[in-house]
Design a protein around this motif. Structure first.
Motif, PDB file in Angstrom:
ATOM      1  N   ALA A 132      15.611  22.560  69.550  1.00 31.35           N
ATOM      2  CA  ALA A 132      16.942  22.941  70.027  1.00 31.35           C
ATOM      3  C   ALA A 132      17.948  22.990  68.889  1.00 31.35           C
ATOM      4  O   ALA A 132      18.708  23.958  68.734  1.00 31.35           O
ATOM      5  CB  ALA A 132      17.410  21.957  71.100  1.00 31.35           C
ATOM      6  N   VAL A 133      17.965  21.947  68.066  1.00 31.75           N
ATOM      7  CA  VAL A 133      18.962  21.884  66.995  1.00 31.75           C
ATOM      8  C   VAL A 133      18.606  22.826  65.849  1.00 31.75           C
ATOM      9  O   VAL A 133      19.494  23.413  65.220  1.00 31.75           O
ATOM     10  CB  VAL A 133      19.127  20.430  66.513  1.00 31.75           C
ATOM     11  CG1 VAL A 133      20.025  20.361  65.276  1.00 31.75           C
ATOM     12  CG2 VAL A 133      19.727  19.595  67.640  1.00 31.75           C
ATOM     13  N   LYS A 134      17.342  23.009  65.585  1.00 26.45           N
ATOM     14  CA  LYS A 134      16.963  23.991  64.556  1.00 26.45           C
ATOM     15  C   LYS A 134      17.458  25.382  64.944  1.00 26.45           C
ATOM     16  O   LYS A 134      17.913  26.163  64.092  1.00 26.45           O
ATOM     17  CB  LYS A 134      15.456  24.012  64.339  1.00 26.45           C
ATOM     18  CG  LYS A 134      15.016  24.948  63.208  1.00 26.45           C
ATOM     19  CD  LYS A 134      13.524  24.897  62.986  1.00 26.45           C
ATOM     20  CE  LYS A 134      13.148  25.733  61.771  1.00 26.45           C
ATOM     21  NZ  LYS A 134      13.576  27.147  61.878  1.00 26.45           N
ATOM     22  N   HIS A 135      17.373  25.701  66.234  1.00 28.56           N
ATOM     23  CA  HIS A 135      17.890  26.992  66.705  1.00 28.56           C
ATOM     24  C   HIS A 135      19.390  27.103  66.426  1.00 28.56           C
ATOM     25  O   HIS A 135      19.871  28.142  65.942  1.00 28.56           O
ATOM     26  CB  HIS A 135      17.613  27.153  68.191  1.00 28.56           C
ATOM     27  CG  HIS A 135      18.290  28.323  68.822  1.00 28.56           C
ATOM     28  ND1 HIS A 135      18.070  29.624  68.426  1.00 28.56           N
ATOM     29  CD2 HIS A 135      19.223  28.386  69.822  1.00 28.56           C
ATOM     30  CE1 HIS A 135      18.815  30.449  69.147  1.00 28.56           C
ATOM     31  NE2 HIS A 135      19.524  29.713  69.998  1.00 28.56           N
ATOM     32  N   LEU A 136      20.138  26.034  66.709  1.00 27.62           N
ATOM     33  CA  LEU A 136      21.571  26.052  66.437  1.00 27.62           C
ATOM     34  C   LEU A 136      21.852  26.208  64.940  1.00 27.62           C
ATOM     35  O   LEU A 136      22.758  26.943  64.531  1.00 27.62           O
ATOM     36  CB  LEU A 136      22.213  24.762  66.959  1.00 27.62           C
ATOM     37  CG  LEU A 136      22.150  24.548  68.481  1.00 27.62           C
ATOM     38  CD1 LEU A 136      22.699  23.168  68.836  1.00 27.62           C
ATOM     39  CD2 LEU A 136      22.906  25.635  69.230  1.00 27.62           C
ATOM     40  N   LEU A 137      21.064  25.526  64.113  1.00 30.11           N
ATOM     41  CA  LEU A 137      21.224  25.647  62.664  1.00 30.11           C
ATOM     42  C   LEU A 137      20.861  27.051  62.189  1.00 30.11           C
ATOM     43  O   LEU A 137      21.525  27.616  61.300  1.00 30.11           O
ATOM     44  CB  LEU A 137      20.353  24.604  61.957  1.00 30.11           C
ATOM     45  CG  LEU A 137      20.737  23.139  62.209  1.00 30.11           C
ATOM     46  CD1 LEU A 137      19.633  22.206  61.720  1.00 30.11           C
ATOM     47  CD2 LEU A 137      22.056  22.797  61.524  1.00 30.11           C
ATOM     48  N   ASP A 138      19.830  27.627  62.788  1.00 33.14           N
ATOM     49  CA  ASP A 138      19.377  28.967  62.376  1.00 33.14           C
ATOM     50  C   ASP A 138      20.419  30.040  62.668  1.00 33.14           C
ATOM     51  O   ASP A 138      20.446  31.085  62.002  1.00 33.14           O
ATOM     52  CB  ASP A 138      18.064  29.321  63.071  1.00 33.14           C
ATOM     53  CG  ASP A 138      16.870  28.562  62.505  1.00 33.14           C
ATOM     54  OD1 ASP A 138      17.007  27.973  61.415  1.00 33.14           O
ATOM     55  OD2 ASP A 138      15.806  28.553  63.166  1.00 33.14           O
ATOM     56  N   ILE A 139      21.282  29.807  63.673  1.00 36.30           N
ATOM     57  CA  ILE A 139      22.323  30.810  63.967  1.00 36.30           C
ATOM     58  C   ILE A 139      23.634  30.472  63.236  1.00 36.30           C
ATOM     59  O   ILE A 139      24.685  31.036  63.543  1.00 36.30           O
ATOM     60  CB  ILE A 139      22.566  30.947  65.486  1.00 36.30           C
ATOM     61  CG1 ILE A 139      23.075  29.629  66.088  1.00 36.30           C
ATOM     62  CG2 ILE A 139      21.296  31.423  66.195  1.00 36.30           C
ATOM     63  CD1 ILE A 139      23.482  29.759  67.563  1.00 36.30           C
ATOM     64  N   GLY A 140      23.533  29.524  62.297  1.00 26.32           N
ATOM     65  CA  GLY A 140      24.661  29.257  61.426  1.00 26.32           C
ATOM     66  C   GLY A 140      25.589  28.126  61.831  1.00 26.32           C
ATOM     67  O   GLY A 140      26.629  27.918  61.197  1.00 26.32           O
ATOM     68  N   ARG A 141      25.255  27.370  62.878  1.00 28.85           N
ATOM     69  CA  ARG A 141      26.115  26.268  63.307  1.00 28.85           C
ATOM     70  C   ARG A 141      25.815  25.019  62.476  1.00 28.85           C
ATOM     71  O   ARG A 141      24.656  24.744  62.149  1.00 28.85           O
ATOM     72  CB  ARG A 141      25.931  25.994  64.795  1.00 28.85           C
ATOM     73  CG  ARG A 141      26.079  27.238  65.674  1.00 28.85           C
ATOM     74  CD  ARG A 141      27.450  27.902  65.499  1.00 28.85           C
ATOM     75  NE  ARG A 141      27.524  29.203  66.139  1.00 28.85           N
ATOM     76  CZ  ARG A 141      28.341  29.505  67.137  1.00 28.85           C
ATOM     77  NH1 ARG A 141      29.170  28.579  67.619  1.00 28.85           N
ATOM     78  NH2 ARG A 141      28.350  30.714  67.648  1.00 28.85           N
TER      79      ARG A 141
END
Length: 335
Positions: free
Chosen positions: A168-177
């Motif tokens: 979940a958090v890797k996805h958020l990091l991958d979109i630049g958050r």
């Protein structure tokens, strides 16, 4: 007065033993006799005394299932999966809601033991291993549901929640958050702790990312709304740019707060992702990204393990099934 087995036998012109065989072992009786007994049962309105049969057999044909929150559709789906598999084995499921309360859970376990259930499926809050071991010694096997265990003393069916939190958090990091908030329930709940651990691992991989932790009293929509209101009350400069909620109910509450107060837009200002992928996530005002768990399969597999343990007895080797979660991306994290 209720019809008895003797009444059925007299009406069908057979022995009481033959009626018993028709009810419990119909393969031992000729089809013609089965039809006669069935007709007598229908004519008399006979209903078998299951309590008496249970006493003779030493256990019931019911499985006890205790979950954290029956108001959460994730657990409803688990119950449905368990019921579907139990029905195939001519078993029923008794559903109990612990409401994340250890005392209520203990009362459920006592009640299930008194009812001499076939076995117990448990999403634990406070049950200690020695309590579960005591149940097993009494002839009541227990399978942990939605909870991993490293012990060989019990079987379990779960999802890798550490991997799910990381995903979940890797996805958020991958979109630049980069300024991420984790909104969870009580830390004593293992699923919350594991999802947080996964989130922390993902943030540790990115040098300029931060993770703030907000723990609420329960995993409910109202508690999610309270967390969302807290975030809205902050100045814009002190708000996160992403939220990972420990389950979808919390995520929906956060989204409600953002929408009602109108000060945070999803996903423009804050990207939002939940966990479980319940049906409501697709129908929310902003469709929610989530981490999907195979809830129906979890319930189905748990009953399978109970059936095998009952069949194999002391020769049964306990198993730990761990399903892998799946990332589902929707509008709440779209870029």
């Amino acid at each position: 007065m209720a019809a008895s087995v003797r009444d059925v036998a007299d009406r069908a012109g057979v022995s009481v033993g033959t009626v018993s065989n028709v009810l419990n072992r119909p393969e031992r009786v000729s089809p013609t006799t089965v039809e006669r007994v069935a007709a007598a049962i229908a004519d008399l309105g006979f209903v078998r005394n299951d309590a008496a049969r249970q006493l003779r057999a030493g256990r019931s044909r019911s499985i006890g299932l205790s979950v954290l929150d029956i108001g959460n559709p994730f657990f409803t789906d688990i119950a449905r999966g368990a019921e579907d598999r139990a029905r195939d084995a001519s078993l029923s499921v008794l559903l109990a809601n612990s409401d994340e309360d250890a005392d209520r859970e203990a009362a459920h376990l006592d009640l299930f033991a008194e009812q001499r259930v076939f076995g117990i499926l448990l999403t634990p809050v406070g049950a200690r291993p020695e309590r579960l071991e005591s149940l097993r010694r009494q002839g009541t096997p227990t399978v942990l549901v939605d909870r991993q265990t490293d012990s060989d003393d019990f079987s379990s069916v779960a999802v890798d929640d550490v991997a799910g939190g990381y995903m979940a958090v890797k996805h958020l990091l991958d979109i630049g958050r980069r300024r991420i908030v984790f909104v969870g329930g009580p830390a004593r709940i293992r699923q919350v702790a594991d999802r947080l651990e996964g989130a922390q691992r993902a943030v540790a991989d990115v040098s300029d990312a931060t993770l703030e932790v907000i723990l609420q009293d329960s995993l409910s929509v109202l508690q999610g709304r309270a967390a969302g209101e807290r975030l809205c009350s902050r100045p814009a400069s002190n708000r996160p740019d992403a939220v990972f909620a420990a389950n979808d109910l919390l995520a929906m509450g956060v989204l409600q707060a953002f929408a009602m107060l109108g000060s945070i837009r999803v996903p423009d200002d804050v990207a939002l992702i939940g966990y479980d992928d319940i049906d409501f996530t697709r129908a929310s005002v902003v469709p929610l990204s989530s981490i999907r768990q195979p809830s129906h399969e979890i319930g189905h597999t748990a009953v399978d393990l109970l059936l095998r343990e009952n069949a194999e007895g002391q020769d049964f080797r306990h198993e730990q099934y761990v399903f892998q979660p799946e990332l589902v991306v929707r509008d709440s994290t779209s870029t």
